[in-house]
Write a protein that holds these residues in place. Structure first.
Motif, PDB file in Angstrom:
ATOM      1  N   VAL A  16       0.832  -1.097   0.035  1.00 58.63           N
ATOM      2  CA  VAL A  16      -0.021   0.030   0.043  1.00 58.63           C
ATOM      3  C   VAL A  16       0.812   1.247  -0.064  1.00 58.63           C
ATOM      4  O   VAL A  16       0.427   2.368  -0.674  1.00 58.63           O
ATOM      5  CB  VAL A  16      -0.945  -0.041   1.222  1.00 58.63           C
ATOM      6  N   ALA A  17       2.055   1.244   0.969  1.00 57.53           N
ATOM      7  CA  ALA A  17       2.819   2.409   0.812  1.00 57.53           C
ATOM      8  C   ALA A  17       3.512   2.432  -0.453  1.00 57.53           C
ATOM      9  O   ALA A  17       3.632   3.641  -0.868  1.00 57.53           O
ATOM     10  CB  ALA A  17       3.897   2.107   1.867  1.00 57.53           C
ATOM     11  N   ARG A  18       3.792   1.476  -1.166  1.00 57.68           N
ATOM     12  CA  ARG A  18       4.431   1.622  -2.406  1.00 57.68           C
ATOM     13  C   ARG A  18       3.606   2.273  -3.402  1.00 57.68           C
ATOM     14  O   ARG A  18       4.134   3.125  -4.312  1.00 57.68           O
ATOM     15  CB  ARG A  18       5.033   0.132  -2.979  1.00 57.68           C
ATOM     16  N   LEU A  19       2.260   2.016  -3.300  1.00 57.21           N
ATOM     17  CA  LEU A  19       1.405   2.457  -4.351  1.00 57.21           C
ATOM     18  C   LEU A  19       1.421   3.812  -4.075  1.00 57.21           C
ATOM     19  O   LEU A  19       1.172   4.721  -4.928  1.00 57.21           O
ATOM     20  CB  LEU A  19       0.249   1.938  -4.190  1.00 57.21           C
ATOM     21  N   PHE A  20       1.266   4.292  -2.836  1.00 59.02           N
ATOM     22  CA  PHE A  20       1.420   5.627  -2.423  1.00 59.02           C
ATOM     23  C   PHE A  20       2.668   6.447  -3.136  1.00 59.02           C
ATOM     24  O   PHE A  20       2.421   7.297  -3.973  1.00 59.02           O
ATOM     25  CB  PHE A  20       1.450   6.008  -0.998  1.00 59.02           C
ATOM     26  N   LEU A  21       3.823   6.085  -3.007  1.00 62.14           N
ATOM     27  CA  LEU A  21       5.018   6.652  -3.566  1.00 62.14           C
ATOM     28  C   LEU A  21       4.968   6.401  -4.954  1.00 62.14           C
ATOM     29  O   LEU A  21       5.299   7.583  -5.789  1.00 62.14           O
ATOM     30  CB  LEU A  21       6.047   5.659  -3.208  1.00 62.14           C
ATOM     31  N   HIS A  22       4.387   5.464  -5.883  1.00 64.11           N
ATOM     32  CA  HIS A  22       4.346   5.445  -7.163  1.00 64.11           C
ATOM     33  C   HIS A  22       3.291   6.345  -7.736  1.00 64.11           C
ATOM     34  O   HIS A  22       3.535   7.250  -8.645  1.00 64.11           O
ATOM     35  CB  HIS A  22       3.801   4.130  -7.619  1.00 64.11           C
ATOM     36  N   GLU A  23       2.229   6.691  -6.986  1.00 60.74           N
ATOM     37  CA  GLU A  23       0.996   7.573  -7.517  1.00 60.74           C
ATOM     38  C   GLU A  23       1.804   9.016  -7.430  1.00 60.74           C
ATOM     39  O   GLU A  23       1.832   9.889  -8.132  1.00 60.74           O
ATOM     40  CB  GLU A  23      -0.312   7.592  -6.653  1.00 60.74           C
ATOM     41  N   ILE A  70       0.104  15.870  10.078  1.00 60.35           N
ATOM     42  CA  ILE A  70       0.313  14.767   9.854  1.00 60.35           C
ATOM     43  C   ILE A  70      -0.705  14.213   8.869  1.00 60.35           C
ATOM     44  O   ILE A  70      -1.853  14.621   8.603  1.00 60.35           O
ATOM     45  CB  ILE A  70       0.259  13.543  11.078  1.00 60.35           C
ATOM     46  N   LEU A  71      -0.465  12.891   8.237  1.00 58.17           N
ATOM     47  CA  LEU A  71      -1.339  12.396   6.975  1.00 58.17           C
ATOM     48  C   LEU A  71      -1.058  11.150   7.025  1.00 58.17           C
ATOM     49  O   LEU A  71      -0.073  10.370   6.806  1.00 58.17           O
ATOM     50  CB  LEU A  71      -1.066  13.095   5.745  1.00 58.17           C
ATOM     51  N   GLY A  72      -2.159  10.173   6.924  1.00 59.63           N
ATOM     52  CA  GLY A  72      -2.175   8.848   6.935  1.00 59.63           C
ATOM     53  C   GLY A  72      -2.460   8.114   5.809  1.00 59.63           C
ATOM     54  O   GLY A  72      -3.441   8.511   5.189  1.00 59.63           O
ATOM     55  N   VAL A  73      -1.534   7.236   5.329  1.00 56.38           N
ATOM     56  CA  VAL A  73      -1.817   6.388   4.315  1.00 56.38           C
ATOM     57  C   VAL A  73      -2.417   5.049   4.897  1.00 56.38           C
ATOM     58  O   VAL A  73      -1.964   4.437   5.742  1.00 56.38           O
ATOM     59  CB  VAL A  73      -0.535   6.042   3.389  1.00 56.38           C
ATOM     60  N   PRO A  74      -3.826   4.732   4.403  1.00 57.70           N
ATOM     61  CA  PRO A  74      -4.427   3.661   5.191  1.00 57.70           C
ATOM     62  C   PRO A  74      -4.181   2.433   4.923  1.00 57.70           C
ATOM     63  O   PRO A  74      -4.271   1.901   3.805  1.00 57.70           O
ATOM     64  CB  PRO A  74      -6.137   4.024   4.767  1.00 57.70           C
ATOM     65  N   THR A  75      -3.347   1.716   5.661  1.00 58.72           N
ATOM     66  CA  THR A  75      -2.966   0.457   5.698  1.00 58.72           C
ATOM     67  C   THR A  75      -3.392  -0.315   6.761  1.00 58.72           C
ATOM     68  O   THR A  75      -3.088  -1.620   6.824  1.00 58.72           O
ATOM     69  CB  THR A  75      -1.428   0.361   5.704  1.00 58.72           C
ATOM     70  N   GLY A  76      -4.282   0.135   7.802  1.00 61.12           N
ATOM     71  CA  GLY A  76      -4.537  -0.659   8.824  1.00 61.12           C
ATOM     72  C   GLY A  76      -5.840  -1.380   8.611  1.00 61.12           C
ATOM     73  O   GLY A  76      -6.481  -1.853   7.632  1.00 61.12           O
ATOM     74  N   VAL A  77      -6.463  -1.768   9.884  1.00 58.96           N
ATOM     75  CA  VAL A  77      -7.796  -2.395   9.813  1.00 58.96           C
ATOM     76  C   VAL A  77      -9.027  -1.502   9.986  1.00 58.96           C
ATOM     77  O   VAL A  77     -10.021  -1.351   9.136  1.00 58.96           O
ATOM     78  CB  VAL A  77      -7.914  -3.570  10.939  1.00 58.96           C
ATOM     79  N   SER A 117      -7.761   6.752   0.392  1.00 60.50           N
ATOM     80  CA  SER A 117      -6.977   5.774  -0.183  1.00 60.50           C
ATOM     81  C   SER A 117      -5.533   6.005  -0.407  1.00 60.50           C
ATOM     82  O   SER A 117      -5.094   7.314  -0.228  1.00 60.50           O
ATOM     83  CB  SER A 117      -7.560   5.505  -1.552  1.00 60.50           C
ATOM     84  N   PRO A 118      -4.607   5.062  -0.733  1.00 57.12           N
ATOM     85  CA  PRO A 118      -3.216   5.515  -1.070  1.00 57.12           C
ATOM     86  C   PRO A 118      -3.067   6.669  -2.310  1.00 57.12           C
ATOM     87  O   PRO A 118      -2.109   7.367  -2.380  1.00 57.12           O
ATOM     88  CB  PRO A 118      -2.488   4.275  -1.236  1.00 57.12           C
ATOM     89  N   GLU A 119      -3.774   6.388  -3.009  1.00 52.46           N
ATOM     90  CA  GLU A 119      -3.907   7.151  -4.256  1.00 52.46           C
ATOM     91  C   GLU A 119      -4.315   8.615  -3.936  1.00 52.46           C
ATOM     92  O   GLU A 119      -3.634   9.663  -4.420  1.00 52.46           O
ATOM     93  CB  GLU A 119      -4.805   6.753  -5.494  1.00 52.46           C
ATOM     94  N   ASP A 120      -5.238   8.772  -3.029  1.00 50.96           N
ATOM     95  CA  ASP A 120      -5.956  10.136  -2.552  1.00 50.96           C
ATOM     96  C   ASP A 120      -4.959  10.671  -1.908  1.00 50.96           C
ATOM     97  O   ASP A 120      -4.614  11.721  -1.522  1.00 50.96           O
ATOM     98  CB  ASP A 120      -7.290   9.984  -1.688  1.00 50.96           C
ATOM     99  N   ALA A 121      -4.097  10.010  -1.030  1.00 44.33           N
ATOM    100  CA  ALA A 121      -3.027  10.386  -0.139  1.00 44.33           C
ATOM    101  C   ALA A 121      -2.123  10.862  -1.005  1.00 44.33           C
ATOM    102  O   ALA A 121      -1.456  12.266  -0.439  1.00 44.33           O
ATOM    103  CB  ALA A 121      -2.445   9.202   0.692  1.00 44.33           C
ATOM    104  N   ALA A 122      -1.438  10.457  -2.061  1.00 45.71           N
ATOM    105  CA  ALA A 122      -0.630  10.976  -2.881  1.00 45.71           C
ATOM    106  C   ALA A 122      -1.104  12.249  -3.472  1.00 45.71           C
ATOM    107  O   ALA A 122      -0.382  13.252  -3.628  1.00 45.71           O
ATOM    108  CB  ALA A 122      -0.291  10.207  -4.003  1.00 45.71           C
TER     109      ALA A 122
END
Length: 376
Positions: free
Chosen positions: A41-48, A141-148, A158-163
């Motif tokens: 999920v974090a990788r997707l954030f960085l890619h976006e 601070i900003l969270g990339v959602p990877t939890g439950v 979403s990770p895309e929206d975080a980017a």
């Protein structure tokens, strides 16, 4: 701008295996078949993020190895590593897991203060709590959602929206707002007890539609409305297999059907000749896959405040499960207050499945009325 980047590499592992969190139960999650999801999920954030022109001048300050360094090494962003300690690994049933904990997050935040203009973390509510405990309101601070669960309001949808939100913030197009940081006692949560704790309000970048809300309970004055909706729905359910989702609204349906279902988990129920039988209590993804098919039905509600149908607190409904069940077989029950944004969200991590769910879906809002609500 320099951005702090912290990854909680074990966040979210308990979701699909019905553990409702990962704190203190990594070994059990792995025994049930869980695998790390946060790095992807974090990788997707960085890619976006790498696709945005605003990100070209970004630099990162991050943690060693699995805490951020390993992922940033895959991209062209300049970064500096805070080597606060050597991070080791341990093997659990053949799965290599980083030997990290909340102290790592707190120490990294402590060393980032005064050196970054924003801290982005990939994790869940526990990670948000750890970041906020140290950062307070000294840095956004900003969270990339990877939890439950992710009941806090500091997470992007979403990770895309975080980017995109980071790009908007860097470009001066996102304002700073105060958002709630919340966490639950996960052990109590696994036993159907909701014990939320409010830790404070963090500064968080905001742009419309990109940031989720914080969890809200069902309003007291709507309790009778929920009872009436559920009673009407119970009388209409046809024979077949049902996946009954989490939350107090659907729990009322479980009680009315006479099954000993969970409050915060997903239960598999068979209705035959008008009578309900509990097949699997607190089902994991693998259980749902055994019963998922063209005739299977799902009953779910919208998480109050967050506005999510799938993707928060019910990761058992994975992309693979939802791929096997027609959209028209998803029965949504929600009071009007849960729909006040005019839309509801889904995020399974699979773009094809998410796209199939998007558009409009019928939501039961009273005993006699449905509303078409947009899914984004």
């Amino acid at each position: 701008m320099r951005v702090g980047f912290i990854v909680n590499p074990i966040a979210g592992m308990g979701g699909r295996v019905a553990l409702k969190g990962t704190d203190g139960v990594v070994e059990e999650a792995i025994r049930r078949g869980a695998r790390p999801i946060a790095p992807d999920v974090a990788r997707l954030f960085l890619h976006e993020l790498s696709n945005y022109a605003e990100a070209r001048d970004l630099g990162f300050l991050t943690g060693p190895g699995p805490l951020g360094e390993d992922l940033l090494a895959e991209f062209d962003f300049p970064y500096e590593v805070i080597r606060h300690r050597e991070v080791g690994y341990r093997e659990v049933l053949g799965v290599r897991v980083p030997d990290t904990n909340s102290d790592d997050t707190k120490e990294l935040v402590r060393r980032m203060l005064g050196r970054v203009g924003l801290i982005v973390f990939a994790g869940g509510d526990g990670t948000a709590r750890d970041v906020f405990t140290v950062a307070g309101k000294t840095v956004p601070i900003l969270g990339v959602p990877t939890g439950v669960k992710m009941f806090s309001g500091v997470f992007a949808a979403s990770p895309e929206d975080a980017a995109r939100l980071v790009a908007e913030f860097v470009g001066g197009n996102a304002e700073l707002v105060e958002r709630d940081v919340m966490d639950l006692d996960e052990n109590a949560f696994r036993h159907d007890e909701v014990r939320p704790k409010h830790y404070g309000r963090a500064l968080t970048p905001y742009a419309e539609l990109l940031l989720q809300g914080a969890k809200e309970p069902t309003k007291t004055d709507e309790a009778e409305d929920v009872d009436a909706i559920v009673e009407a729905l119970a009388e209409e359910l046809e024979d077949g297999i049902y996946f009954l989702g989490a939350g107090s609204t659907v729990k009322k349906l479980k009680d009315l059907l006479g099954i000993n279902g969970t409050l915060l988990g997903v239960d598999i129920v068979e209705i035959k000749n008008g009578r309900a039988r509990l097949l699997v209590k607190d089902a994991a993804e693998k259980d749902l896959l055994k019963f998922a098919g063209e005739k299977t039905r799902i009953v779910v509600t919208v998480i109050g405040g967050l506005g999510f149908l799938f993707g928060r607190g019910n990761q058992q409904f994975s992309a693979e499960v939802l791929r096997r069940i027609p959209k028209e077989n998803i029965i949504v029950v929600a009071t009007p207050s849960k729909l006040r944004n005019g839309f509801i969200r889904v995020y399974t991590g699979d773009r094809e499945v998410d796209e199939r769910l998007r558009g409009y879906i019928r939501v039961r809002v009273s005993p006699w009325m449905e509303r078409l609500v947009k899914v984004v």
